[in-house]
Scaffold this active site. Structure first.
Site: not given
Length: 262
Positions: A56, A145, A147
């Site tokens: 990624d 994503d 986080e």
């Protein structure tokens, strides 16, 4: 502004603009590594043959030699497309199209900012700026994503219930618009802390787990396996390193659509 009684008041100030000053250097796992540390990685020389290597990347990575990455074994890649509702990776086009040109199955991911706007709004922004799925057999469904907050409170000031609902708004909108379930990228520690370890998504959204250690370790509640394991942020290859949990034909199935991936 004239109010009853003839008093003049100053106009209400506009809400402060969202801070995207770190967005160019914010990428999948940067905050996880900073908060949870790096504790080694799997023995690549003894890797399971049923694991498929991928990467990624983000704007932080810069230009990528995808031909070299493919020659080193990469078969899939995720590229950061967007963050919040105010940032698009300026390198996205070259990175995303470059992976495709090298024969690598690619997908896009969105860095969540629950502090700046709603989940549905961010899903729509992501789709409009590179996160759409294509039924060409070469495009993976988008990934969220979610986080640690790079700008402050780890959970973006949200309670576990509010965070869970925010994620649900994003994933529900992505599914409605694209006909595919988004992957969820996270770490077990963050998930426990900020969602209360909800098990709400395990039956619907594939897990992309970040953990920099020799073993995958404990999974977040609701999932009995990970689809992707981001195991390293080093190694001399472009971007971070990941294993898809299965042989290459499973990556192809995920790209092809629900009937093939079932």
């Amino acid at each position: 502004m004239l109010v009853p009684g003839g008093l003049l008041t100053a106009p209400a100030s506009a809400a402060p603009a969202a801070d995207y000053s770190l967005a160019g250097d914010t990428y999948a796992g940067a905050q996880i590594a900073a908060h949870e540390g790096v504790h080694g990685g799997p023995d690549l020389a003894r890797a399971d043959v049923d694991q498929t290597l991928g990467h990624d990347v983000s704007g932080h990575t810069g230009a990528v030699d995808w031909t070299a990455a493919s020659g080193s074994g990469a078969r899939f890649a995720y590229v950061k497309a967007t963050e919040g509702t105010g940032f698009v990776n300026p390198q996205f086009g070259g990175q995303y199209d470059g992976a495709h040109a090298a024969g690598i199955i690619r997908g896009a991911y969105h860095f969540a900012r629950p502090d700046v706007s709603g989940g549905a709004e961010q899903a729509e922004y992501f789709i409009a700026h590179g996160g759409a799925w294509r039924g060409d057999g070469k495009t993976l469904p988008g990934a969220l994503d979610i986080e640690y907050n790079p700008y402050g409170d780890a959970c973006y000031g949200k309670s576990p219930a509010d965070m869970t609902n925010w994620i649900a708004d994003f994933t529900r909108t992505y599914l409605a618009k694209e006909g595919r379930s988004a992957l969820i990228y996270t770490s077990t520690t963050w998930w426990k802390r900020c969602t209360g370890n909800t098990n709400r998504f395990g039956d619907t959204d594939p897990l992309w787990l970040a953990r920099y250690a020799p073993q995958i370790g404990e999974l977040p509640a609701g999932w009995d396996k990970q689809s992707i394991w981001q195991f390293s942020r080093t190694g001399g290859l472009p971007g971070d390193q990941n294993y898809y949990n299965g042989p290459f034909n499973r990556v192809q199935a995920l790209a092809s659509g629900p009937s093939a991936a079932a």
